[in-house]
Motif scaffolding. Structure first.
Motif, PDB file in Angstrom:
ATOM      1  N   SER A 140       0.824  -1.212   0.000  1.00 18.28           N
ATOM      2  CA  SER A 140       0.000   0.000   0.000  1.00 18.28           C
ATOM      3  C   SER A 140       0.856   1.259   0.000  1.00 18.28           C
ATOM      4  CB  SER A 140      -0.911   0.025   1.240  1.00 18.28           C
ATOM      5  OG  SER A 140      -1.659  -1.158   1.337  1.00 18.28           O
ATOM      6  N   ASN A 141       0.316   2.282  -0.619  1.00 22.34           N
ATOM      7  CA  ASN A 141       0.933   3.606  -0.608  1.00 22.34           C
ATOM      8  C   ASN A 141       0.244   4.420   0.482  1.00 22.34           C
ATOM      9  OD1 ASN A 141       1.788   6.218  -1.047  1.00 22.34           O
ATOM     10  ND2 ASN A 141       1.682   6.083  -3.277  1.00 22.34           N
ATOM     11  N   LEU A 142       0.920   4.570   1.627  1.00 24.18           N
ATOM     12  CA  LEU A 142       0.316   5.266   2.762  1.00 24.18           C
ATOM     13  C   LEU A 142       0.393   6.781   2.612  1.00 24.18           C
ATOM     14  CD1 LEU A 142       1.599   3.130   5.788  1.00 24.18           C
ATOM     15  CD2 LEU A 142      -0.538   2.903   4.509  1.00 24.18           C
ATOM     16  N   ARG A 143       1.496   7.252   2.049  1.00 23.36           N
ATOM     17  CA  ARG A 143       1.675   8.687   1.919  1.00 23.36           C
ATOM     18  C   ARG A 143       2.759   8.958   0.879  1.00 23.36           C
ATOM     19  NH1 ARG A 143       2.860   9.438   6.724  1.00 23.36           N
ATOM     20  NH2 ARG A 143       5.141   9.579   6.623  1.00 23.36           N
ATOM     21  N   GLN A 144       2.528   9.908   0.007  1.00 26.92           N
ATOM     22  CA  GLN A 144       3.524  10.229  -1.023  1.00 26.92           C
ATOM     23  C   GLN A 144       3.609  11.739  -1.213  1.00 26.92           C
ATOM     24  OE1 GLN A 144       3.110   8.039  -4.657  1.00 26.92           O
ATOM     25  NE2 GLN A 144       4.648   9.239  -5.753  1.00 26.92           N
ATOM     26  N   SER A 145       4.846  12.231  -1.295  1.00 26.34           N
ATOM     27  CA  SER A 145       5.097  13.644  -1.588  1.00 26.34           C
ATOM     28  C   SER A 145       5.961  13.716  -2.831  1.00 26.34           C
ATOM     29  CB  SER A 145       5.791  14.321  -0.403  1.00 26.34           C
ATOM     30  OG  SER A 145       7.074  13.742  -0.185  1.00 26.34           O
ATOM     31  N   VAL A 149       8.057   8.563  -0.314  1.00 20.77           N
ATOM     32  CA  VAL A 149       6.845   7.752  -0.270  1.00 20.77           C
ATOM     33  C   VAL A 149       6.922   6.832   0.941  1.00 20.77           C
ATOM     34  CG1 VAL A 149       7.824   5.936  -1.743  1.00 20.77           C
ATOM     35  CG2 VAL A 149       5.338   6.165  -1.551  1.00 20.77           C
ATOM     36  N   ARG A 150       5.795   6.656   1.634  1.00 23.74           N
ATOM     37  CA  ARG A 150       5.745   5.711   2.743  1.00 23.74           C
ATOM     38  C   ARG A 150       4.885   4.531   2.309  1.00 23.74           C
ATOM     39  NH1 ARG A 150       6.960   5.689   8.095  1.00 23.74           N
ATOM     40  NH2 ARG A 150       5.782   4.292   9.480  1.00 23.74           N
ATOM     41  N   ARG A 152       3.554   0.396   2.882  1.00 23.30           N
ATOM     42  CA  ARG A 152       3.248  -0.640   3.877  1.00 23.30           C
ATOM     43  C   ARG A 152       3.094  -1.959   3.140  1.00 23.30           C
ATOM     44  NH1 ARG A 152      -0.358  -1.090   8.928  1.00 23.30           N
ATOM     45  NH2 ARG A 152      -1.199  -3.202   8.840  1.00 23.30           N
ATOM     46  N   GLU A 220       6.298  -0.834   7.652  1.00 27.33           N
ATOM     47  CA  GLU A 220       6.120   0.449   6.995  1.00 27.33           C
ATOM     48  C   GLU A 220       7.473   1.151   6.912  1.00 27.33           C
ATOM     49  OE1 GLU A 220       3.162   2.685   9.060  1.00 27.33           O
ATOM     50  OE2 GLU A 220       1.632   1.110   8.906  1.00 27.33           O
ATOM     51  N   ASP A 222       9.612   4.624   5.018  1.00 28.27           N
ATOM     52  CA  ASP A 222       9.668   5.837   4.204  1.00 28.27           C
ATOM     53  C   ASP A 222      10.881   5.751   3.284  1.00 28.27           C
ATOM     54  OD1 ASP A 222       7.554   7.853   5.011  1.00 28.27           O
ATOM     55  OD2 ASP A 222       8.370   7.323   6.983  1.00 28.27           O
TER      56      ASP A 222
END
Length: 374
Positions: A140-145, A149-150, A152, A220, A222
């Motif tokens: 999963s892509n928990l957070r991306q800037s 990318v973080r 899981r 998880e 980053d």
């Protein structure tokens, strides 16, 4: 190691007491079973030894994590391909669910340690899963800037779960659950190493949840993103490339245009293996031949030098030399220096050694670099 020795001895005894040249079906099946046991015991011994070495390095603070670009999903798929055989042995079905936004995302980190973590967790799930069950993996892509990318990754099995009273053993070095002790599987280091890799090496988190219907391990992390996502990770994409694809065209042109010595016999091969260990030569040649690579072998640097330069009326042209470090008559360093000074040799030389300590590897690399290794 005792299991390896005993299985090998039993196989030898069976062969030596067979009165005819071709064993009967029952004897073949017995030999096959013993050889399979050798393979299994050897694989386990290698895993345990590597885990012990990695744990010592981590505890001493000397473990080095690399930072290189790699394709995130491709790294997952490489591990799944490696695990296919182990899963098939227990008829375990495998499902993979990947967040579409990750696509061919290229991140920066230690891809080998990342794959080691995933393989440890997936192997653990396979060991404790019943036959004809299923393992589900999701990414999963928990957070991306714009620059990170973080992700899981979770691995869920359908086993009996982990009792709350044994939870404290899961990530403890040498800690084995009761089920693992009863089955006689694992070293008790894999998950402990994985947790250290994730949390100390990647700055992430590794944990699990469990019910009587199964256990889910997840981590998880980053990752920094590669600025130019259009580039490809050639090291990953070339994992199954042929020798001809891996070596540069420039070398091929040099080999075709170079002047040959006046010799009665000229032999063309892909790789020359130089090693004084007979077993090492056999194993290297068999691995290379399985890739469609032609080989010539030598016991020491002097034999290889003579043929690679046509000194004795026999000339061997090759694209690559695998050169052992320590050999009688002429060692790898001396042979490499001599070949580099001879205008009839134009191939690549890669040094090989069985020394695994960091200090020995550094010394080995420095000496071969001095010899103009490439």
């Amino acid at each position: 190691m005792n299991a390896i020795s005993m299985a090998a001895e039993m196989a030898v005894n069976t062969l030596s007491h067979t009165p005819h040249s071709h064993p009967q079906k029952a004897e073949k099946e017995s030999l096959l079973e013993m050889m399979e046991n050798i393979v299994k015991a050897t694989d386990l011994a290698v895993v345990v030894l590597n885990d012990v070495l990695d744990m010592q390095k981590l505890q001493s603070g000397s473990f080095q994590f690399t930072r290189r670009p790699f394709q995130l999903i491709e790294a997952h798929q490489q591990v799944f391909r490696v695990m296919q055989y182990q899963l098939s042995q227990k008829h375990i079905q495998f499902s993979l669910n990947v967040d579409e936004s990750l696509g061919n995302l290229i991140v920066v980190g230690d891809s080998n340690r990342f794959k080691q973590v995933l393989q440890n967790i997936l192997s653990n799930a396979c060991k404790f899963s019943p036959y004809d069950s299923q393992i589900d993996v999701s990414v999963s892509n928990l957070r991306q800037s714009t620059d990170s990318v973080r992700i899981r990754t979770s691995v869920a099995d359908r086993g009996k779960g982990i009792d709350e009273s044994e939870r404290h053993k899961v990530f403890r070095p040498w800690g084995q659950l009761q089920a693992g002790e009863q089955l006689g599987i694992g070293s008790g280091l894999g998950l402990a190493l994985s947790k250290d890799f994730v949390e100390k090496g990647f700055g992430g988190v590794l944990d699990f949840s469990s019910t009587p219907n199964g256990t889910t391990f997840y981590f998880e992390i980053d990752f920094p993103l590669v600025e130019d996502q259009s580039i490809s990770d050639e090291r990953a994409n070339n994992s199954n490339s042929s020798l001809q694809e891996l070596l540069p065209v420039r070398l091929e042109n040099e080999l075709n245009s170079m002047r040959l010595p006046e010799c009665e016999t000229v032999i063309h091969v892909d790789v020359v293996v130089v090693d004084d260990g007979a077993m090492n030569r056999i194993l290297l040649v068999r691995m290379l031949q399985s890739l469609g690579v032609t080989c010539e072998t030598y016991e020491n640097g002097k034999q290889a030098f003579d043929d690679l330069t046509g000194a004795n009326g026999r000339f061997v042209r090759c694209r690559l030399v695998l050169m052992d470090k320590e050999m009688p008559v002429m060692d790898g360093y001396a042979a490499t220096q001599a070949l580099r000074q001879n205008h009839f040799f134009r191939g690549h030389i890669i040094g090989i050694t069985g020394n695994a300590l960091d200090s020995q590897v550094c010394h080995f690399s420095f000496r071969f670099t001095e010899c103009s290794l490439f």
